[in-house]
Design a protein around this motif. Structure first.
Motif, short mmCIF file in Angstrom:
data_model
loop_
_atom_site.label_atom_id
_atom_site.label_comp_id
_atom_site.label_asym_id
_atom_site.label_seq_id
_atom_site.Cartn_x
_atom_site.Cartn_y
_atom_site.Cartn_z
N GLN A 130 0.93 -1.06 0.07
CA GLN A 130 -0.08 0.13 0.00
C GLN A 130 0.65 1.32 0.10
O GLN A 130 0.35 2.29 -0.69
CB GLN A 130 -0.97 -0.08 1.17
CG GLN A 130 -2.07 -0.86 1.18
CD GLN A 130 -2.96 -1.02 2.39
OE1 GLN A 130 -2.43 -0.82 3.37
NE2 GLN A 130 -3.99 -1.76 2.16
N LEU A 131 2.06 1.31 0.60
CA LEU A 131 2.75 2.25 0.81
C LEU A 131 3.68 2.52 -0.67
O LEU A 131 3.40 3.75 -1.19
CB LEU A 131 3.81 2.11 1.89
CG LEU A 131 5.18 3.35 1.89
CD1 LEU A 131 4.40 4.45 2.45
CD2 LEU A 131 6.15 2.71 2.85
N ILE A 132 4.18 1.50 -1.01
CA ILE A 132 5.09 1.67 -2.19
C ILE A 132 4.33 1.94 -3.53
O ILE A 132 4.57 2.77 -4.39
CB ILE A 132 5.79 0.47 -2.69
CG1 ILE A 132 6.85 0.21 -1.41
CG2 ILE A 132 6.75 0.28 -3.98
CD1 ILE A 132 7.78 1.25 -1.19
N PHE A 133 2.99 1.39 -3.66
CA PHE A 133 2.19 1.36 -4.87
C PHE A 133 1.11 2.52 -4.70
O PHE A 133 0.22 2.25 -5.45
CB PHE A 133 1.66 0.02 -5.56
CG PHE A 133 2.76 -0.71 -5.67
CD1 PHE A 133 3.65 -0.38 -6.57
CD2 PHE A 133 2.84 -1.90 -5.16
CE1 PHE A 133 4.99 -1.31 -6.96
CE2 PHE A 133 4.12 -2.96 -5.15
CZ PHE A 133 4.82 -2.68 -6.20
N ALA A 134 1.06 3.23 -3.60
CA ALA A 134 -0.05 4.26 -3.51
C ALA A 134 -0.26 5.07 -4.79
O ALA A 134 0.42 5.46 -5.23
CB ALA A 134 0.32 5.36 -2.39
N GLY A 135 -1.79 4.98 -5.17
CA GLY A 135 -1.96 5.63 -6.11
C GLY A 135 -2.20 4.87 -7.46
O GLY A 135 -2.55 5.36 -8.49
N GLY B 77 -0.40 -6.71 -6.93
CA GLY B 77 0.46 -6.94 -5.57
C GLY B 77 -0.28 -7.64 -4.64
O GLY B 77 0.25 -8.55 -3.83
N ARG B 78 -1.45 -7.35 -4.34
CA ARG B 78 -2.49 -7.91 -3.58
C ARG B 78 -2.46 -9.51 -4.02
O ARG B 78 -2.45 -10.51 -3.15
CB ARG B 78 -3.70 -7.44 -3.39
CG ARG B 78 -4.74 -8.16 -2.39
CD ARG B 78 -6.07 -7.50 -2.06
NE ARG B 78 -6.70 -7.34 -3.55
CZ ARG B 78 -7.00 -5.99 -4.00
NH1 ARG B 78 -6.63 -5.06 -3.35
NH2 ARG B 78 -7.70 -5.83 -5.32
N ASN B 79 -2.86 -9.88 -5.05
CA ASN B 79 -2.85 -11.19 -5.85
C ASN B 79 -1.86 -11.79 -5.66
O ASN B 79 -2.04 -13.16 -5.26
CB ASN B 79 -3.52 -10.96 -7.35
CG ASN B 79 -4.96 -10.59 -7.45
OD1 ASN B 79 -5.78 -10.47 -6.46
ND2 ASN B 79 -5.25 -9.85 -8.45
N GLN C 157 8.35 4.79 -7.22
CA GLN C 157 7.01 5.11 -8.19
C GLN C 157 7.69 6.29 -9.20
O GLN C 157 8.23 7.32 -8.56
CB GLN C 157 6.16 5.43 -7.23
CG GLN C 157 4.84 4.72 -7.89
CD GLN C 157 3.69 5.08 -6.80
OE1 GLN C 157 3.72 5.91 -5.91
NE2 GLN C 157 2.53 4.49 -7.18
N ALA C 158 7.26 6.30 -10.29
CA ALA C 158 7.48 7.29 -11.40
C ALA C 158 6.43 7.61 -12.18
O ALA C 158 5.45 6.51 -12.58
CB ALA C 158 8.70 6.99 -12.10
N LYS C 159 6.08 8.84 -12.17
CA LYS C 159 4.84 9.21 -12.93
C LYS C 159 5.26 10.22 -13.98
O LYS C 159 6.13 11.10 -13.50
CB LYS C 159 3.64 10.12 -12.16
CG LYS C 159 3.10 9.13 -11.03
CD LYS C 159 2.11 9.96 -10.42
CE LYS C 159 1.49 9.19 -9.37
NZ LYS C 159 0.55 9.77 -8.41
N LEU D 3 9.39 11.38 -9.58
CA LEU D 3 9.83 10.00 -8.86
C LEU D 3 9.16 10.50 -7.40
O LEU D 3 9.23 11.43 -6.66
CB LEU D 3 11.23 9.85 -8.71
CG LEU D 3 11.90 9.77 -10.01
CD1 LEU D 3 13.50 9.61 -9.76
CD2 LEU D 3 11.40 8.55 -10.67
N ARG D 4 8.56 9.37 -6.79
CA ARG D 4 8.11 9.38 -5.27
C ARG D 4 9.03 8.55 -4.44
O ARG D 4 9.07 7.29 -4.46
CB ARG D 4 6.59 8.89 -5.15
CG ARG D 4 6.21 9.11 -3.99
CD ARG D 4 4.63 8.84 -3.72
NE ARG D 4 4.37 7.41 -3.93
CZ ARG D 4 4.56 6.74 -2.80
NH1 ARG D 4 4.80 7.08 -1.67
NH2 ARG D 4 4.25 5.33 -2.63
N ILE D 5 10.11 9.25 -3.88
CA ILE D 5 11.12 8.41 -3.16
C ILE D 5 10.78 8.65 -1.67
O ILE D 5 10.57 9.54 -1.11
CB ILE D 5 12.45 9.09 -3.45
CG1 ILE D 5 12.73 8.89 -4.92
CG2 ILE D 5 13.66 8.42 -2.30
CD1 ILE D 5 14.09 9.72 -5.27
#
Length: 137
Positions: A21-26, A34-36, A74-76, A85-87
């Motif tokens: 949830q933290l790493i892939f937020a959004g 990831g959940r699967n 995460q990069a958008k 980048l979300r570091i």
């Protein structure tokens, strides 16, 4: 399965989901995948009764958690060729060293007692010497 092992498994399971949830937020797609993935791996090994194997799997889960927290970024895409980048504070950061195209890389030195191997480690000189001594005989 003992209660302590069960607690460790559940703790690792919850920790992986929190990290997801933290790493892939959004990113809904990555969150669902990831959940699967987490659920399928835990479900696949649910019938395991060997305590040593369970401990190995818990350690693997915790290692995966650490790897996700420290190495996934995460990069958008903002504009063409520009990414945001979300570091996180846990992300591993290494020192950047400017590239020097004129740097001279020395070949590794031979250790004492090791035979010379010739070009590319093939032992060309050693093979030639052995062949010439065989021909003399």
């Amino acid at each position: 399965m003992s209660q302590q092992i069960r607690r460790e498994v559940l703790k690792a399971f919850r920790k992986l989901h929190r990290t997801r949830q933290l790493i892939f937020a959004g990113d809904d797609n990555a969150l669902a995948l990831g959940r699967n993935e987490i659920n399928s791996h835990f479900r696949k090994n649910m019938q395991e009764t060997n305590v040593e194997e369970i401990k190995k799997m818990v350690k693997l889960a915790l290692d995966v958690d650490k790897e996700l927290r420290t190495n996934v970024i995460q990069a958008k895409k903002k504009d063409e060729g520009v990414y945001e980048l979300r570091i996180t504070p846990e992300t591993t950061r290494l020192d950047n060293i400017a590239f020097n195209p004129d740097a001279v890389i020395e070949p590794p030195r031979r250790r004492k007692g090791q035979p010379a191997t010739g070009c590319c480690g093939g032992g060309g000189a050693a093979n030639q010497a052995a062949e010439s001594s065989n021909q003399k005989q």
